[in-house]
Design an enzyme around this catalytic site. Sequence first.
Site, mmCIF file in Angstrom:
data_model
loop_
_atom_site.group_PDB
_atom_site.id
_atom_site.type_symbol
_atom_site.label_atom_id
_atom_site.label_comp_id
_atom_site.label_asym_id
_atom_site.label_seq_id
_atom_site.Cartn_x
_atom_site.Cartn_y
_atom_site.Cartn_z
ATOM 1 N N CYS A 2 0.879 -1.167 0.000
ATOM 2 C CA CYS A 2 0.000 0.000 0.000
ATOM 3 C C CYS A 2 0.921 1.223 0.000
ATOM 4 O O CYS A 2 2.137 1.093 -0.005
ATOM 5 C CB CYS A 2 -0.822 0.016 1.277
ATOM 6 S SG CYS A 2 -1.664 -1.521 1.582
ATOM 7 N N LYS A 589 2.237 -2.001 -8.417
ATOM 8 C CA LYS A 589 3.540 -1.741 -9.042
ATOM 9 C C LYS A 589 4.679 -2.288 -8.195
ATOM 10 O O LYS A 589 5.691 -2.719 -8.712
ATOM 11 C CB LYS A 589 3.708 -0.230 -9.183
ATOM 12 C CG LYS A 589 5.009 0.198 -9.834
ATOM 13 C CD LYS A 589 4.916 0.132 -11.307
ATOM 14 C CE LYS A 589 6.190 0.538 -11.997
ATOM 15 N NZ LYS A 589 6.178 0.088 -13.380
#
Length: 594
Positions: A2, A589
């Site tokens: 996160c 990502k």
Amino acid sequence: MCGIFGYIGSKNASEVILEGLKRLEYRGYDSWGIAVVADQIKIDKKVGAIGDLNQLINLPRSNAGIGHTRWATHGGVNVTNAHPHFSSDKSFVLAQNGIVENYQKLKSALQKKGYKFQTETDTEVIVRLIEDKLKTASHLTSGKVDLKEAVRLAFLELEGRNTIILVTKAGRIIACRNGSPLVVGVNGEEIFFSSDTLSFAPYVNRILVVENGQMITWNGKLQLRDIKSNKDLPYHLEKIDFKNSKVDKEGYDHFMLKEIHESPYVVSQVLNQDFKLYEDFIKTLKEAKNVYTIGSGTAGIAASEVAFYLRVFAQVNARSVIGADMYDYYDLLTKDDLIIAPSQSGETADVLEVLEIAKKKGVKIASYVNMPGSTMARISDHPYSAHAGPEICVMSTKVFTSQIAWGYLIAKVASGKSKEGRVNLKKLVEEMDKYLNTNANHETIKNLAKILAKHKDIFLLGKYQNFNIISEGMVKIIEGSYIHAHGIPAGDLKHYAITLMEKGVPVIAVVSEDLARDDVINAVNQVKARGATVIGISPAACAVFDHYIPVPDTGETSAIMNIIPLQLLAYYMAVELGHNVDKPRNIAKSVTVK
Ligand code: BG6
């Protein structure tokens, strides 16, 4: 993985945090939340990507706050589970990046003490544990345990890689790191806390990287503390330059297309590396008993091509371990070995775990990352940076190209053929630039993308220098189209995959003018004989191709050229299918959790 963000300063906190979270969105975009301190703490949180937000959030003006963009690990994607999470008395809110591996045990112990839980997250367990420490620890010390001490005691009980950040009703910020990254940016009186340096790049020029096992607090001034010993630590703010931290699409429809078009630039950045800084590394590379290249996802495939180049051009006995799954190698590692880790973020948990274990065994570490100040760079003996500029699309393209071009060049330098390697890469830059700026190439690929987007299974064939390229083509198609793709080692076709060949099955074959060419053409004939439809990516057309994507023949660097049409194909397929190209579903990502 996160993204967490915090801000203290004279600007309107919710706006600064909103901008920061948009730059962190690549780390996960299931939901987001922002909490600011006004007369009390106010929170706004929603499901979905913050980047899709086109109006300002309705929060009061404030000078202190935290924010979070979530990739769900525990608990479904909904507003209740979105961070930040309130303490019961609303005196503070907390956001977390990581996984509390012992959260079940902690949660049942707290439930036995009567604590209630509103969410399914492991994060809420941290909040209740802090509350419990505030109560129990004060009985133990019969004095007032302040929040900072309660956070420290609670953090020591968490297992797993976790980074947390809190803001209190008084506008105080407390953050602890163990694993997931945490960096602080300073600009005069303004203090930024984040998961990466890029997210506050426009505002700061000095940073402090918080190490594992450290707590950083701001309560009128910054304080760094060792969590275990509870001792204050000195710290210094290092200067950092963000010259190319510009993050916008610059007229392209998506970051992915922009970043593919930056391929020539990133290869020229490889050529701009200061190779005087490579002397020690090249010496270690040539003397190492064993060389392992490791990475996850796309970077793992890049690691495999780096090992290929080291074997072929430098006769170095390098092997790659993708997914950084090194368990069966740990007992073999010695101080005479070398690990090379390409990584876009420099924060991939699986790889960091290997590097931490290897370092303890005296293994030399080299990394090639694209994020200034990242953990991998900091623990490496030989840290190198791609200087590829921000890669925003979750699907890595230009950084993959940079990683394999770098692998090719270090192999040529190690074999004493640096000049030849540089000449070849310079030619590659020109060919790539021409290729990307020739409309016909895009049209050909766009038309094929429309055909392939209708299929449910897509196969890719390659061998030798192109095996990793078709593997990366497979990853790109899967990531962008959510279609099952399968990279087949051409030499293995007849041993299993050929059973899947039947009329109309699409097979993409990547063929170079190299020693494997005939093998791949033979494999193409074999799939054709069973009715497959073949798309050939090759410098020369071939009667056996049903469709043909021409690529220039760039000699030793052909594999690096060949990834471009595959990246474009994956891009146009994702566009054709109407997917969120820069933020595909379910992935992120940077995977900073195991
Ligand atoms: C995946 C990304 O989650 O992580 C890939 O989608 C990336 O693009 C992989 O290659 C490894 O991440 P990193 O930051 O180590 O390259």
